[in-house]
Write a protein that holds these residues in place. Structure first.
Motif, PDB file in Angstrom:
ATOM      1  N   GLU A  77     -13.917  -1.161  -0.759  1.00 21.66           N
ATOM      2  CA  GLU A  77     -13.867  -0.245   0.375  1.00 21.66           C
ATOM      3  C   GLU A  77     -13.108   1.025   0.003  1.00 21.66           C
ATOM      4  O   GLU A  77     -12.341   1.071  -0.964  1.00 21.66           O
ATOM      5  N   LEU A  78     -13.307   2.067   0.815  1.00 19.09           N
ATOM      6  CA  LEU A  78     -12.624   3.331   0.592  1.00 19.09           C
ATOM      7  C   LEU A  78     -11.112   3.132   0.664  1.00 19.09           C
ATOM      8  O   LEU A  78     -10.597   2.507   1.591  1.00 19.09           O
ATOM      9  N   GLN A  79     -10.419   3.675  -0.317  1.00 20.56           N
ATOM     10  CA  GLN A  79      -8.961   3.720  -0.302  1.00 20.56           C
ATOM     11  C   GLN A  79      -8.529   5.136  -0.603  1.00 20.56           C
ATOM     12  O   GLN A  79      -9.067   5.777  -1.506  1.00 20.56           O
ATOM     13  N   THR A  80      -7.576   5.635   0.146  1.00 19.85           N
ATOM     14  CA  THR A  80      -7.029   6.958  -0.113  1.00 19.85           C
ATOM     15  C   THR A  80      -5.510   6.866  -0.155  1.00 19.85           C
ATOM     16  O   THR A  80      -4.900   6.063   0.546  1.00 19.85           O
ATOM     17  N   SER A  81      -4.920   7.676  -1.008  1.00 17.41           N
ATOM     18  CA  SER A  81      -3.474   7.815  -1.066  1.00 17.41           C
ATOM     19  C   SER A  81      -3.179   9.234  -1.535  1.00 17.41           C
ATOM     20  O   SER A  81      -4.025   9.875  -2.166  1.00 17.41           O
ATOM     21  N   THR A  82      -2.002   9.710  -1.237  1.00 27.19           N
ATOM     22  CA  THR A  82      -1.717  11.121  -1.471  1.00 27.19           C
ATOM     23  C   THR A  82      -1.203  11.377  -2.880  1.00 27.19           C
ATOM     24  O   THR A  82      -0.245  10.749  -3.329  1.00 27.19           O
ATOM     25  N   VAL A  83      -1.841  12.322  -3.554  1.00 30.74           N
ATOM     26  CA  VAL A  83      -1.419  12.792  -4.871  1.00 30.74           C
ATOM     27  C   VAL A  83      -1.507  14.309  -4.833  1.00 30.74           C
ATOM     28  O   VAL A  83      -2.560  14.870  -4.528  1.00 30.74           O
ATOM     29  N   VAL A  84      -0.404  14.974  -5.133  1.00 26.13           N
ATOM     30  CA  VAL A  84      -0.343  16.432  -5.016  1.00 26.13           C
ATOM     31  C   VAL A  84       0.295  17.007  -6.277  1.00 26.13           C
ATOM     32  O   VAL A  84       1.343  16.532  -6.717  1.00 26.13           O
ATOM     33  N   GLU A  85      -0.343  18.031  -6.852  1.00 25.31           N
ATOM     34  CA  GLU A  85       0.268  18.721  -7.986  1.00 25.31           C
ATOM     35  C   GLU A  85      -0.306  20.120  -8.113  1.00 25.31           C
ATOM     36  O   GLU A  85      -1.442  20.403  -7.714  1.00 25.31           O
ATOM     37  N   SER A  86       0.508  21.002  -8.658  1.00 20.63           N
ATOM     38  CA  SER A  86       0.094  22.396  -8.835  1.00 20.63           C
ATOM     39  C   SER A  86      -0.496  22.590 -10.224  1.00 20.63           C
ATOM     40  O   SER A  86      -0.330  21.754 -11.117  1.00 20.63           O
ATOM     41  N   THR A  87      -1.186  23.710 -10.405  1.00 20.12           N
ATOM     42  CA  THR A  87      -1.729  24.085 -11.709  1.00 20.12           C
ATOM     43  C   THR A  87      -1.136  25.420 -12.131  1.00 20.12           C
ATOM     44  O   THR A  87      -0.506  26.125 -11.334  1.00 20.12           O
ATOM     45  N   ARG A  88      -1.337  25.783 -13.375  1.00 15.35           N
ATOM     46  CA  ARG A  88      -0.829  27.078 -13.850  1.00 15.35           C
ATOM     47  C   ARG A  88      -1.443  28.250 -13.100  1.00 15.35           C
ATOM     48  O   ARG A  88      -0.846  29.314 -12.979  1.00 15.35           O
ATOM     49  N   ALA A  89      -2.640  28.060 -12.587  1.00 14.10           N
ATOM     50  CA  ALA A  89      -3.318  29.124 -11.838  1.00 14.10           C
ATOM     51  C   ALA A  89      -2.751  29.292 -10.434  1.00 14.10           C
ATOM     52  O   ALA A  89      -3.131  30.226  -9.726  1.00 14.10           O
ATOM     53  N   GLY A  90      -1.879  28.369  -9.999  1.00 18.71           N
ATOM     54  CA  GLY A  90      -1.281  28.477  -8.673  1.00 18.71           C
ATOM     55  C   GLY A  90      -1.972  27.658  -7.611  1.00 18.71           C
ATOM     56  O   GLY A  90      -1.475  27.538  -6.494  1.00 18.71           O
ATOM     57  N   THR A  91      -3.141  27.088  -7.946  1.00 18.74           N
ATOM     58  CA  THR A  91      -3.820  26.220  -6.991  1.00 18.74           C
ATOM     59  C   THR A  91      -3.119  24.861  -6.938  1.00 18.74           C
ATOM     60  O   THR A  91      -2.315  24.524  -7.814  1.00 18.74           O
ATOM     61  N   VAL A  92      -3.435  24.089  -5.924  1.00 22.39           N
ATOM     62  CA  VAL A  92      -2.882  22.744  -5.794  1.00 22.39           C
ATOM     63  C   VAL A  92      -4.039  21.750  -5.788  1.00 22.39           C
ATOM     64  O   VAL A  92      -5.018  21.928  -5.062  1.00 22.39           O
ATOM     65  N   LEU A  93      -3.915  20.726  -6.625  1.00 24.14           N
ATOM     66  CA  LEU A  93      -4.901  19.654  -6.654  1.00 24.14           C
ATOM     67  C   LEU A  93      -4.428  18.537  -5.734  1.00 24.14           C
ATOM     68  O   LEU A  93      -3.269  18.113  -5.799  1.00 24.14           O
ATOM     69  N   ILE A  94      -5.325  18.072  -4.873  1.00 20.89           N
ATOM     70  CA  ILE A  94      -4.987  17.049  -3.887  1.00 20.89           C
ATOM     71  C   ILE A  94      -5.948  15.878  -4.027  1.00 20.89           C
ATOM     72  O   ILE A  94      -7.166  16.041  -3.959  1.00 20.89           O
ATOM     73  N   GLY A  95      -5.409  14.704  -4.253  1.00 15.14           N
ATOM     74  CA  GLY A  95      -6.200  13.487  -4.253  1.00 15.14           C
ATOM     75  C   GLY A  95      -5.469  12.459  -3.409  1.00 15.14           C
ATOM     76  O   GLY A  95      -4.480  12.797  -2.746  1.00 15.14           O
ATOM     77  N   SER A  96      -5.888  11.249  -3.449  1.00 14.31           N
ATOM     78  CA  SER A  96      -7.015  10.786  -4.240  1.00 14.31           C
ATOM     79  C   SER A  96      -7.759   9.760  -3.423  1.00 14.31           C
ATOM     80  O   SER A  96      -7.243   9.244  -2.432  1.00 14.31           O
ATOM     81  N   SER A  97      -8.973   9.477  -3.839  1.00 14.72           N
ATOM     82  CA  SER A  97      -9.768   8.447  -3.175  1.00 14.72           C
ATOM     83  C   SER A  97     -10.368   7.534  -4.234  1.00 14.72           C
ATOM     84  O   SER A  97     -10.530   7.919  -5.393  1.00 14.72           O
ATOM     85  N   ARG A  98     -10.680   6.311  -3.796  1.00 12.58           N
ATOM     86  CA  ARG A  98     -11.328   5.338  -4.668  1.00 12.58           C
ATOM     87  C   ARG A  98     -12.367   4.589  -3.855  1.00 12.58           C
ATOM     88  O   ARG A  98     -12.056   4.039  -2.802  1.00 12.58           O
ATOM     89  N   GLU A  99     -13.606   4.605  -4.363  1.00 14.40           N
ATOM     90  CA  GLU A  99     -14.702   3.877  -3.716  1.00 14.40           C
ATOM     91  C   GLU A  99     -15.606   3.285  -4.783  1.00 14.40           C
ATOM     92  O   GLU A  99     -15.959   3.965  -5.742  1.00 14.40           O
ATOM     93  N   ARG A 100     -16.009   2.049  -4.595  1.00 13.13           N
ATOM     94  CA  ARG A 100     -17.027   1.456  -5.456  1.00 13.13           C
ATOM     95  C   ARG A 100     -18.354   1.550  -4.727  1.00 13.13           C
ATOM     96  O   ARG A 100     -18.710   0.693  -3.916  1.00 13.13           O
ATOM     97  N   ILE A 101     -19.076   2.634  -5.008  1.00 17.44           N
ATOM     98  CA  ILE A 101     -20.350   2.908  -4.331  1.00 17.44           C
ATOM     99  C   ILE A 101     -21.450   3.205  -5.341  1.00 17.44           C
ATOM    100  O   ILE A 101     -22.393   3.937  -5.053  1.00 17.44           O
ATOM    101  N   GLY A 102     -21.307   2.643  -6.547  1.00 18.56           N
ATOM    102  CA  GLY A 102     -22.290   2.935  -7.582  1.00 18.56           C
ATOM    103  C   GLY A 102     -22.214   4.391  -7.998  1.00 18.56           C
ATOM    104  O   GLY A 102     -21.145   4.999  -8.010  1.00 18.56           O
ATOM    105  N   PHE A 103     -23.359   4.967  -8.327  1.00 20.51           N
ATOM    106  CA  PHE A 103     -23.402   6.368  -8.752  1.00 20.51           C
ATOM    107  C   PHE A 103     -23.850   7.282  -7.609  1.00 20.51           C
ATOM    108  O   PHE A 103     -24.441   8.339  -7.843  1.00 20.51           O
ATOM    109  N   ASP A 104     -23.553   6.896  -6.392  1.00 19.29           N
ATOM    110  CA  ASP A 104     -23.835   7.727  -5.221  1.00 19.29           C
ATOM    111  C   ASP A 104     -22.874   8.910  -5.225  1.00 19.29           C
ATOM    112  O   ASP A 104     -21.662   8.742  -5.103  1.00 19.29           O
ATOM    113  N   ASP A 105     -23.419  10.136  -5.367  1.00 23.43           N
ATOM    114  CA  ASP A 105     -22.558  11.316  -5.447  1.00 23.43           C
ATOM    115  C   ASP A 105     -22.569  12.163  -4.181  1.00 23.43           C
ATOM    116  O   ASP A 105     -22.159  13.326  -4.189  1.00 23.43           O
ATOM    117  N   ALA A 106     -23.027  11.606  -3.066  1.00 28.65           N
ATOM    118  CA  ALA A 106     -23.034  12.350  -1.804  1.00 28.65           C
ATOM    119  C   ALA A 106     -21.604  12.663  -1.374  1.00 28.65           C
ATOM    120  O   ALA A 106     -20.702  11.826  -1.487  1.00 28.65           O
TER     121      ALA A 106
END
Length: 392
Positions: free
Chosen positions: A261-290
């Motif tokens: 099933e879908l699981q989400t938890s918070t992961v936050v970090e900045s990059t050298r460009a100043g943007t922030v990457l925010i995750g994360s999720s985990r799902e076992r849904i095969g290769f469904d990329d929707a």
């Protein structure tokens, strides 16, 4: 072998690139094949984490610690050899708990890690805000992990592959490997790829989430499944808004879980460009990329709860990728006993970037018959639940 390689690595992501680099450094002539562009699959959809903070004591943590030691060595050597910079940042990590139960669990987890040699510092009350001023004031307890780091994964993979080419290897993009050729003694003598046969003495299956399919085509099926994850990218924020790799205490549980099933938890970090990457999720849904907006909404909401300042920052884009998941959560590294000359380096799930440096070194040691710097036994291919019967 004349103009032919000693070893073919199938997969030009971060793990395949690290294996190819280590093998070429050991003196092998290595060709790398990928059905797409280099580092364009799982690696391009990663955050570049090099973490020890999210792993309990055991085999994977030992591999992560070895990789953490190896990454800065690679950064130095590739900078000297190629002038390459892949944004190695030993920024450290912070894990925050916002509930009493979470704080108790995090304290116990950090104590176990310290016994295994991890630098895990439980912060005195209020001290976390000196490290992360914008962290939610609901934080009950935090642990500082100075060893956590980050790289730019596509740049890192590209630098590793450039070193392979400099040493006489070849990178073949847009070339799909469809199996192996075996001699009378059963050993690998070549790879079927692009409608032809490329002679070689050994093959490394580093196909990431597609490793199970390539293993089946090679006559040695293994259970490696895709597990999808999504990441948000914000607009640039002022320097210092997020200073470390920061995640909530639920993240470790999500990493270790095998729940489909879908699981989400918070992961936050900045990059050298100043943007922030925010995750994360985990799902076992095969290769469904929707793209599922409810997943993005859940990720964003949890990030804003951990860093309230991010609630006012626009999201520029979102991306997702498939991570190679093994049922027991351990990478697969080593020789396949069913097909002599076939090696595997896969199953790292979301930790591929962090574990790649030690994985490549370990594989090269095993191929060359040298003493391994990490015990390879837990990662063996023929462990319970991993090998599938041919035709199953």
């Amino acid at each position: 072998m004349g103009q032919f390689p000693d070893i073919v690595v199938v997969g030009a992501g971060i793990v395949g690139a690290a294996c190819a680099e280590a093998l070429s450094a050991a003196g092998h002539v290595v060709d790398v094949l990928d059905r797409g562009a280099p580092a364009a699959g799982t690696t391009a959809a990663g955050e570049g984490n090099v973490l020890v903070s999210d792993k309990p004591p055991g085999a994977e943590l030992r591999l992560a610690q070895a990789s953490r030691r190896r990454w800065p060595e690679l950064a130095r050597s590739l900078r000297e050899e190629l002038g390459a910079d892949f944004e190695w940042e030993p920024k450290g990590g912070v894990v925050a708990a916002t509930t009493v139960d979470g704080a108790d669990a995090l304290t116990a987890f950090a104590a176990q890690q310290r016994e295994a040699g991890v630098d895990a510092r439980v912060l005195p009350s209020g001290a976390v805000f000196d490290l992360e001023p914008h962290l939610t004031r609901r934080t009950v307890l935090a642990v500082h992990y100075p060893e956590d780091a980050q790289v730019q994964p596509v740049l890192a993979a590209s630098a590793l592959l450039a070193a392979v080419r400099r040493r006489g290897g070849t990178l073949r993009s847009g070339t799909t490997a469809t199996g192996v050729v075996r001699g009378r003694d059963g050993r690998v003598t070549g790879v079927r790829a692009g409608g032809s046969i490329l002679p070689c003495g050994a093959v490394v299956n580093a196909c990431g989430p597609w490793s199970g399919e390539f293993a089946r085509l090679a006559g040695a099926p293994i259970v490696v499944l895709p597990r999808r994850g999504m990441v948000l990218v914000t607009a640039p924020v002022p320097p210092g808004t997020v200073r470390h790799k920061v995640y909530d205490a639920d993240y470790v549980g999500a990493v270790e879980s095998g729940d489909a099933e879908l699981q989400t938890s918070t992961v936050v970090e900045s990059t050298r460009a100043g943007t922030v990457l925010i995750g994360s999720s985990r799902e076992r849904i095969g290769f469904d990329d929707a793209v599922r907006t409810h997943v993005l909404r859940e990720i964003a909401g949890k990030a804003a709860a951990l860093f309230p300042v991010l609630g006012r920052v626009p999201v520029m884009r979102a991306y997702g990728g498939f991570r190679p998941y093994a049922p027991d959560h351990l990478p697969v590294i080593g020789a396949d006993p069913r097909v002599p000359g076939l090696w595997h380096a896969t199953g790292h799930e979301g930790a591929g970037v962090g574990l790649a440096a030690a994985t490549g070194q370990l594989l090269a040691e095993l191929v060359g018959g040298r003493p391994p710097h990490v015990d390879p036994e837990p990662f063996r291919v023929d462990r319970p639940g991993l090998i599938e019967e041919v035709g199953a």
